[in-house]
Design a protein around this motif. Structure first.
Motif, PDB file in Angstrom:
ATOM      1  N   GLU A 169       7.449   0.071  -0.577  1.00  0.00           N
ATOM      2  CA  GLU A 169       7.084   1.483  -0.616  1.00  0.00           C
ATOM      3  C   GLU A 169       5.674   1.728  -0.084  1.00  0.00           C
ATOM      4  OE1 GLU A 169       9.982   0.720  -4.049  1.00  0.00           O
ATOM      5  OE2 GLU A 169       8.284  -0.306  -3.099  1.00  0.00           O
ATOM      6  N   GLU A 170       4.736   0.890  -0.470  1.00  0.00           N
ATOM      7  CA  GLU A 170       3.350   1.065  -0.026  1.00  0.00           C
ATOM      8  C   GLU A 170       3.211   0.809   1.473  1.00  0.00           C
ATOM      9  OE1 GLU A 170       0.825  -0.286  -3.937  1.00  0.00           O
ATOM     10  OE2 GLU A 170       2.154  -1.748  -2.981  1.00  0.00           O
ATOM     11  N   ARG A 171       3.882  -0.210   1.959  1.00  0.00           N
ATOM     12  CA  ARG A 171       3.801  -0.537   3.377  1.00  0.00           C
ATOM     13  C   ARG A 171       4.470   0.540   4.227  1.00  0.00           C
ATOM     14  NH1 ARG A 171       6.527  -6.030   3.875  1.00  0.00           N
ATOM     15  NH2 ARG A 171       5.704  -5.948   6.013  1.00  0.00           N
ATOM     16  N   GLU A 172       5.607   1.061   3.745  1.00  0.00           N
ATOM     17  CA  GLU A 172       6.271   2.131   4.476  1.00  0.00           C
ATOM     18  C   GLU A 172       5.420   3.387   4.518  1.00  0.00           C
ATOM     19  OE1 GLU A 172      10.997   1.004   3.831  1.00  0.00           O
ATOM     20  OE2 GLU A 172      10.063   2.542   2.576  1.00  0.00           O
ATOM     21  N   ARG A 173       4.693   3.651   3.432  1.00  0.00           N
ATOM     22  CA  ARG A 173       3.840   4.828   3.415  1.00  0.00           C
ATOM     23  C   ARG A 173       2.711   4.696   4.441  1.00  0.00           C
ATOM     24  NH1 ARG A 173       3.915   8.855  -0.337  1.00  0.00           N
ATOM     25  NH2 ARG A 173       6.104   8.269  -0.280  1.00  0.00           N
ATOM     26  N   MET A 174       2.175   3.487   4.576  1.00  0.00           N
ATOM     27  CA  MET A 174       1.151   3.258   5.593  1.00  0.00           C
ATOM     28  C   MET A 174       1.729   3.426   6.996  1.00  0.00           C
ATOM     29  SD  MET A 174      -1.878   2.418   6.686  1.00  0.00           S
ATOM     30  CE  MET A 174      -2.997   1.322   5.831  1.00  0.00           C
ATOM     31  N   SER A 175       2.929   2.905   7.222  1.00  0.00           N
ATOM     32  CA  SER A 175       3.569   3.067   8.528  1.00  0.00           C
ATOM     33  C   SER A 175       3.784   4.535   8.851  1.00  0.00           C
ATOM     34  CB  SER A 175       4.918   2.328   8.560  1.00  0.00           C
ATOM     35  OG  SER A 175       4.738   0.935   8.449  1.00  0.00           O
ATOM     36  N   ALA A 176       4.215   5.301   7.854  1.00  0.00           N
ATOM     37  CA  ALA A 176       4.442   6.733   8.053  1.00  0.00           C
ATOM     38  C   ALA A 176       3.146   7.457   8.381  1.00  0.00           C
ATOM     39  CB  ALA A 176       5.099   7.331   6.810  1.00  0.00           C
ATOM     40  N   PHE A 177       2.073   7.039   7.725  1.00  0.00           N
ATOM     41  CA  PHE A 177       0.756   7.633   7.995  1.00  0.00           C
ATOM     42  C   PHE A 177       0.381   7.411   9.455  1.00  0.00           C
ATOM     43  CE2 PHE A 177      -3.709   8.197   8.161  1.00  0.00           C
ATOM     44  CZ  PHE A 177      -4.089   8.982   7.092  1.00  0.00           C
ATOM     45  N   LEU A 178       0.454   6.171   9.912  1.00  0.00           N
ATOM     46  CA  LEU A 178       0.055   5.859  11.280  1.00  0.00           C
ATOM     47  C   LEU A 178       0.962   6.554  12.291  1.00  0.00           C
ATOM     48  CD1 LEU A 178      -0.693   2.044  10.867  1.00  0.00           C
ATOM     49  CD2 LEU A 178      -2.351   3.904  10.999  1.00  0.00           C
ATOM     50  N   ALA A 179       2.229   6.715  11.953  1.00  0.00           N
ATOM     51  CA  ALA A 179       3.176   7.351  12.868  1.00  0.00           C
ATOM     52  C   ALA A 179       2.880   8.821  13.096  1.00  0.00           C
ATOM     53  CB  ALA A 179       4.599   7.189  12.329  1.00  0.00           C
ATOM     54  N   CYS A 180       2.029   9.394  12.251  1.00  0.00           N
ATOM     55  CA  CYS A 180       1.678  10.813  12.396  1.00  0.00           C
ATOM     56  C   CYS A 180       0.542  11.041  13.390  1.00  0.00           C
ATOM     57  CB  CYS A 180       1.318  11.398  11.039  1.00  0.00           C
ATOM     58  SG  CYS A 180       2.751  11.669   9.969  1.00  0.00           S
ATOM     59  N   GLY A 181       0.149   9.990  14.100  1.00  0.00           N
ATOM     60  CA  GLY A 181      -0.858  10.162  15.142  1.00  0.00           C
ATOM     61  C   GLY A 181      -2.194   9.534  14.824  1.00  0.00           C
TER      62      GLY A 181
END
Length: 254
Positions: A169-181
């Motif tokens: 969950e924590e790693r996916e949240r970081m990936s989602a953050f970076l994917a936002c630009g």
């Protein structure tokens, strides 16, 4: 422009171990710290040439952030403006002409993951906050984000797959953050570098054996990628269980 971020794990203790020597030697334009662990009035730092901004937790001896900057910002904001998130002193935003500078100390989900749900909610709200800033001008975000994003970012990924700081969950949240630009500056410049860690447990002499985690970051808006000249980790600095991380921006590219 030289930028430094460091979880000092108690600024008063770190000062006794020589924080000011490092601070003077590194001569950063902006220097952010996390986990200050103090209340207002408990420490007076003499930092000639720097403006100081502190955000202390309501709870004594807990959390807290600070930023020291040579250039006075256009504006200062403490917290996200969300009451349930803003009692622990975890965020400061300085506005400069070319960008926002944000330092963050992300809540730890705890060994038993009892705070994981809150941490994920906090990160969701943080992303919304950073996105709002990014609509006005680029963002430089730094701090202890309490997550090793990829397997390369810690020594023993398999053994820690379900542990705080490396959960799915924590790693996916970081990936989602970076994917936002947004861009992880260290991995942008050093995509394959192994053994690059920023935190080591105090137990079992693991720092000497470099059994660590990379959980401290400089993350920038994608529009600032061309301004990044260097992104570094300073494991030789031993005054905390974390080491400082650094990023240099080329002023002409801002």
């Amino acid at each position: 422009m030289k930028l430094i971020s460091w979880n000092v794990n108690g600024i008063r203790a770190c000062v006794k171990k020589g924080f000011l020597n490092y601070f003077t030697e590194i001569d950063a334009d902006i220097f952010a710290i996390q986990e200050t662990k103090l209340q207002a009035g408990q420490l007076a730092l003499e930092l000639p040439g720097y403006e100081q901004y502190w955000n202390c937790a309501e709870r004594k001896g807990y959390s807290g952030t600070a930023i020291f900057t040579k250039k006075k910002p256009l504006s200062v904001r403490y917290g996200m403006g969300i009451a349930k998130h803003d009692t622990e002193g975890r965020l400061i935003t300085l506005e400069f002409p070319a960008f926002y500078f944000v330092t963050v100390y992300t809540p730890n989900s705890r060994r038993d993951l009892s705070r994981l749900d809150y941490r994920l909610e906090w990160e969701k709200d943080l992303l919304a906050y950073i996105n709002e800033l990014d609509q006005r001008k680029p963002v430089v975000l730094c701090g202890d984000l309490n997550v090793a994003h990829q397997a390369i970012d810690l020594k023993n990924p398999k053994a820690n797959a379900k542990n705080s700081g490396f959960t799915k969950e924590e790693r996916e949240r970081m990936s989602a953050f970076l994917a936002c630009g947004y861009v992880d500056s260290f991995r942008l410049l050093h995509p394959d570098r192994e053994g690059a860690y920023t935190w080591w447990s105090y137990m079992n002499n693991v720092r000497a054996r470099n059994i660590g985690w990379r959980i401290d970051y400089f993350i920038v808006s994608a529009s600032l990628k061309k301004a990044i000249r260097s992104a570094e980790i300073h494991p030789e600095v031993l005054r905390s269980d974390h080491c400082p991380v650094a990023m240099t921006l080329v002023p002409d590219a801002l």
